[in-house]
Write a protein that holds these residues in place. Sequence first.
Motif, PDB file in Angstrom:
ATOM      1  N   TYR A 141      13.423 -27.215 -34.248  1.00  0.00           N
ATOM      2  CA  TYR A 141      14.496 -28.170 -34.540  1.00  0.00           C
ATOM      3  C   TYR A 141      15.045 -28.815 -33.270  1.00  0.00           C
ATOM      4  O   TYR A 141      15.636 -29.894 -33.325  1.00  0.00           O
ATOM      5  N   LEU A 142      14.877 -28.135 -32.127  1.00  0.00           N
ATOM      6  CA  LEU A 142      15.343 -28.703 -30.856  1.00  0.00           C
ATOM      7  C   LEU A 142      14.416 -29.842 -30.432  1.00  0.00           C
ATOM      8  O   LEU A 142      13.294 -29.956 -30.938  1.00  0.00           O
ATOM      9  N   GLY A 143      14.893 -30.667 -29.506  1.00  0.00           N
ATOM     10  CA  GLY A 143      14.084 -31.790 -29.036  1.00  0.00           C
ATOM     11  C   GLY A 143      13.172 -31.368 -27.884  1.00  0.00           C
ATOM     12  O   GLY A 143      12.458 -30.366 -27.961  1.00  0.00           O
ATOM     13  N   LYS A 144      13.222 -32.124 -26.792  1.00  0.00           N
ATOM     14  CA  LYS A 144      12.385 -31.819 -25.607  1.00  0.00           C
ATOM     15  C   LYS A 144      12.871 -30.538 -24.932  1.00  0.00           C
ATOM     16  O   LYS A 144      12.100 -29.789 -24.366  1.00  0.00           O
ATOM     17  N   HIS A 145      14.192 -30.326 -24.974  1.00  0.00           N
ATOM     18  CA  HIS A 145      14.799 -29.180 -24.294  1.00  0.00           C
ATOM     19  C   HIS A 145      14.811 -27.970 -25.232  1.00  0.00           C
ATOM     20  O   HIS A 145      15.567 -27.924 -26.192  1.00  0.00           O
ATOM     21  N   LYS A 146      13.938 -27.015 -24.955  1.00  0.00           N
ATOM     22  CA  LYS A 146      13.837 -25.813 -25.798  1.00  0.00           C
ATOM     23  C   LYS A 146      14.758 -24.709 -25.258  1.00  0.00           C
ATOM     24  O   LYS A 146      15.420 -24.884 -24.241  1.00  0.00           O
TER      25      LYS A 146
END
Length: 316
Positions: free
Chosen positions: A238-243
């Motif tokens: 569900y997170l974007g580029k930043h995990k």
Amino acid sequence: MSKKVVVLGGGTGSSTLLRGLKLFPLDLSAIVSVCDDGKSTGILREEFNIPAVGDIRRVLVSLSETEPLVMELFNYRFKTTSDLDGHTVGNLLLTAMAEITGNLSDGIEALSKILNLKGKVIPLTEDNVILMGEMKDGTIVEGEHHITMEKKTIKRVYYKEEPMPTKEAIDAIKEADLVILSMGSLYTSIIPNLICKDIIDALDNSNAKIMYASNLMTQPGETDNYTVSDHVKVLNEYLGKHKIDVVISNSGNIDEELAKKYETLEQKNPVLFDKEELEKLNCEIIDDNFFTITNNLIRHDVMKLSLRIFSYLLEN
């Protein structure tokens, strides 16, 4: 200058964590998902067309410096034969303040002064959002309460209509030194904060590390048989580029007899700390015995957990 910490979540998990974190010199902001639609909260949402107030009440109480009598008052639930039955005082006060000030955010701010809050409480959105769940068998379920009750495996959750996050929520993430995805219901408390495009953009553009404080127990119908790494994998989807950068997890052994009792009575099991799988996810791991037994109940040792989070912030 105090480090800025943003806790994303809802429900009991966030309020438990904040109760510990407020004891440290931190600049705290709690962003609370507002999709709960059960009991008192559900009735008030329908009648006054406002976001859910139940989880906000819990977080307000946990950050209050005027505990424990105020806590008792805010959480007091009427038991009567009239329409008041089942309503909590805190939910009614939040609804009244939202009506008086014109919106929930201002209502919270007004109540915060009365409660002498150690931090800010920010609703994710002012919209009256409806959480939707798509189950693995293709069933679509409407409403947070119904998703929890469905007892089917969840494939994904999403909103019926894309909500507009509050400016305060976006600003808090942008300025944060650390963002914590708190323990709590994975699909119905934490992820509802992550299914907003603007929130994901803010996280992607923030310099803050993202930490996940792992659950101690699985949740029936939501996370049956999930390990710590399973939780992280789902959140990363569900997170974007930043995990997720850091995972803080219990690695202490929970007594087998007590674990069996939980399984029998509540269909819950200890969340397995699978270090090898976690290491494959490129995240820093902070593990320890983070649980305590209170009245035969398995609970987070919030002081120990909060101390480790505070130490992490000082070291980084």
